[in-house]
Design a protein around this motif. Structure first.
Motif, PDB file in Angstrom:
ATOM      1  N   CYS A  56      63.851  58.745  16.223  1.00  0.00           N
ATOM      2  CA  CYS A  56      64.400  57.564  15.972  1.00  0.00           C
ATOM      3  C   CYS A  56      65.828  57.598  15.150  1.00  0.00           C
ATOM      4  CB  CYS A  56      63.286  56.703  15.333  1.00  0.00           C
ATOM      5  SG  CYS A  56      63.945  55.061  14.609  1.00  0.00           S
ATOM      6  N   THR A  57      65.717  58.935  14.360  1.00  0.00           N
ATOM      7  CA  THR A  57      66.979  59.091  13.734  1.00  0.00           C
ATOM      8  C   THR A  57      68.146  59.262  14.619  1.00  0.00           C
ATOM      9  OG1 THR A  57      65.581  60.240  11.948  1.00  0.00           O
ATOM     10  CG2 THR A  57      67.954  60.798  12.011  1.00  0.00           C
ATOM     11  N   ASP A 153      66.080  48.277  13.328  1.00  0.00           N
ATOM     12  CA  ASP A 153      65.419  49.472  13.258  1.00  0.00           C
ATOM     13  C   ASP A 153      63.979  48.974  13.568  1.00  0.00           C
ATOM     14  OD1 ASP A 153      63.870  51.335  12.251  1.00  0.00           O
ATOM     15  OD2 ASP A 153      65.497  52.108  10.570  1.00  0.00           O
ATOM     16  N   ALA A 155      61.520  51.280  14.101  1.00  0.00           N
ATOM     17  CA  ALA A 155      60.722  52.487  13.984  1.00  0.00           C
ATOM     18  C   ALA A 155      59.289  52.081  13.770  1.00  0.00           C
ATOM     19  CB  ALA A 155      61.424  53.308  12.933  1.00  0.00           C
ATOM     20  N   GLN A 156      58.835  51.117  13.106  1.00  0.00           N
ATOM     21  CA  GLN A 156      57.380  51.025  12.752  1.00  0.00           C
ATOM     22  C   GLN A 156      56.953  49.844  13.775  1.00  0.00           C
ATOM     23  OE1 GLN A 156      57.423  50.026   8.624  1.00  0.00           O
ATOM     24  NE2 GLN A 156      58.401  52.055   7.970  1.00  0.00           N
ATOM     25  N   SER A 177      60.201  54.898  16.807  1.00  0.00           N
ATOM     26  CA  SER A 177      59.994  56.274  16.269  1.00  0.00           C
ATOM     27  C   SER A 177      58.597  56.419  17.041  1.00  0.00           C
ATOM     28  CB  SER A 177      59.874  56.299  14.799  1.00  0.00           C
ATOM     29  OG  SER A 177      59.491  57.618  14.609  1.00  0.00           O
ATOM     30  N   LYS A 182      53.410  57.396  12.797  1.00  0.00           N
ATOM     31  CA  LYS A 182      53.535  55.876  13.393  1.00  0.00           C
ATOM     32  C   LYS A 182      52.425  55.466  14.313  1.00  0.00           C
ATOM     33  CE  LYS A 182      57.908  55.532  11.902  1.00  0.00           C
ATOM     34  NZ  LYS A 182      58.210  56.330  10.797  1.00  0.00           N
TER      35      LYS A 182
HETATM   36  C1  LIG Z   1      59.850  56.554  10.741  1.00  0.00           C
HETATM   37  C2  LIG Z   1      61.270  55.767  10.342  1.00  0.00           C
HETATM   38  C3  LIG Z   1      62.550  56.226  11.205  1.00  0.00           C
HETATM   39  C4  LIG Z   1      62.500  57.586  11.604  1.00  0.00           C
HETATM   40  O1  LIG Z   1      61.904  57.923  12.633  1.00  0.00           O
HETATM   41  P1  LIG Z   1      62.067  59.346  13.069  1.00  0.00           P
HETATM   42  O2  LIG Z   1      61.478  59.383  14.438  1.00  0.00           O
HETATM   43  O3  LIG Z   1      61.244  60.188  12.287  1.00  0.00           O
HETATM   44  O4  LIG Z   1      63.413  59.827  13.029  1.00  0.00           O
HETATM   45  C5  LIG Z   1      63.471  55.411  10.644  1.00  0.00           C
HETATM   46  N1  LIG Z   1      63.379  54.274  10.083  1.00  0.00           N
HETATM   47  C6  LIG Z   1      62.117  53.654   9.604  1.00  0.00           C
HETATM   48  C7  LIG Z   1      62.044  52.375   9.207  1.00  0.00           C
HETATM   49  C8  LIG Z   1      61.100  54.348  10.056  1.00  0.00           C
HETATM   50  O5  LIG Z   1      59.771  54.150   9.334  1.00  0.00           O
END
Ligand SMILES: *Cc1c(COP(=O)(O)O)cnc(C)c1O
Length: 376
Positions: A56-57, A153, A155-156, A177, A182
């Motif tokens: 996700c980064t 974002d 990611a979650q 992510s 996750k």
């Molecule tokens: C986990 C997370 C990321 C980063 O995800 P990666 O896949 O480890 O790079 C970025 N933003 C949030 C809010 C996250 O919880």
């Protein structure tokens, strides 16, 4: 026996699919399983064009490149968020403007948003903390009023919604992510979501080292070359094969996580009623994807004692996040107002063990220990 905070869940088909990828003879990026994953996201969640990334980064870094963010630009992000979101823009030379969380949950305080917008503001980038939607209506309204890019974002936030819209489908661009912590995992892995078609062509180029190799492989051009900046943002098809096995089981994963989450919530509700702690708040517009079970302790002191108490019982409960505006990297650069809610969540929020294989017996140990702590 130690009760871990997280335990990666393997659905059963991961290795078989990875073997199939190996046998297919193509294990670099954008093979058969990558295509299946892309199609899955586009069909199930109505996302625009999807591209697997190595994390996700990396998806967030691609976004900052795609939007031509650079020196002099300002990006508004919550202080209570993960470092990757800030870093993506810092790497392009942008100035980060941190916004506070709201008092009900760790998402952006939309009341504070308009006051932070200046002529240099380019982007508003909310996170959906714990998979619970930020207040997107107000954020969209301000992005339209001031002509700003909206980045999610997410990611979650897999399999969660704002009203009837899947999270990740709302912003111009979004990132997700598949880190092993996750709901849906690939060890390390991520997704770039391109909801605004005008970024598709350049996203493909940036993701393939600044070349038009994707077009070449589709037979649209007869040679490829260096035409823009970029990096290697695409994962091997082995990762995609692992991920696809997870995606096929998303419903059972989510069902199990819901059971665990709801069980915590019900068991700890009496403590909330007694004013001992505050359970997660879901606004009317948000659904839950059961990513994190957290609660907010009364004070930092109580949280420290509770964590120590649980650790003595071999239960690994962990906090989240150190507010980014107070981080060692940023604190001397920070010139804004006090961000009281961000600091409060940083000081007082506690996350409980939450993983597919958490059995009711083990969960009872966690719950009983918390209840015992508050009885003393
Ligand atoms: C986990 C997370 C990321 C980063 O995800 P990666 O896949 O480890 O790079 C970025 N933003 C949030 C809010 C996250 O919880």
């Amino acid at each position: 026996m130690m009760i871990p905070f997280n335990k990666p869940y393997i659905t059963g088909n991961e290795l078989q699919y990875m073997m199939q990828a190996v046998q297919s003879g193509k294990i670099s990026g954008d093979g058969m399983f990558s295509e299946r994953c892309h199609a899955f996201f586009q069909e199930k969640f109505g996302f625009g064009r999807c591209y697997l990334t190595t994390s996700c980064t990396d998806a967030l870094e691609m976004i900052a490149i795609l939007l031509n963010i650079g020196h002099g630009d300002e990006v508004i992000i919550p202080s209570f968020s993960f470092v990757s979101l800030a870093n993506a823009f810092v790497l392009r030379g942008a100035d980060i403007v941190f916004i506070d969380s709201n008092s009900k949950n760790p998402n952006i305080d939309v009341e504070a948003l308009e006051g932070l917008i200046t002529p240099r503001t380019k982007v508003i980038a909310p996170i959906h903390y714990a998979g619970i939607a930020a207040d997107m209506d107000r954020i969209i309204e301000l992005c339209q009023k001031y002509d700003l890019f909206l980045i999610e974002d997410a990611a979650q936030a897999i399999d969660s919604k704002f009203n009837d819209k899947p999270l990740g489908s709302i912003g111009d661009l979004g990132a997700m992510s598949f880190h092993e912590t996750k709901n849906i995992i690939a060890g390390e892995g991520g997704l770039l979501i391109v909801n605004n078609d005008k970024y598709i062509e350049r996203a493909e180029i940036i993701r393939e080292k600044g070349t038009n190799r994707s077009k070449f492989f589709r037979g649209e051009i007869d040679k490829y070359g260096w035409i823009d900046i970029g990096s290697s943002f695409l994962p091997s098809d082995l990762i995609a094969a692992f991920l696809y096995a997870q995606l096929e089981n998303i419903n059972s994963i989510q069902t199990r996580r819901a059971e665990i989450w709801n069980r915590y919530y019900g068991a700890l509700k009496p403590l909330e009623n007694d004013g001992k702690l505050i359970l997660p708040h879901l606004p009317d517009f948000a659904t839950n994807n059961y990513h994190i079970f957290y609660f907010v302790c009364e004070t930092h002191g109580v949280r420290t004692k509770l964590m120590r108490f649980l650790a003595e019982k071999s239960i690994n409960a962990v906090f989240h996040y150190q507010p980014l505006h107070l981080s060692p990297y940023f604190k001397d650069k920070y010139k804004g107002p006090e961000l009281v809610n961000s600091v409060r969540y940083g000081d007082c929020l506690l996350r409980l063990p939450m993983y597919y294989e958490l059995t009711p017996d083990i969960q009872d140990e966690v719950i009983d220990s918390i209840i015992k702590f508050y009885q003393n």
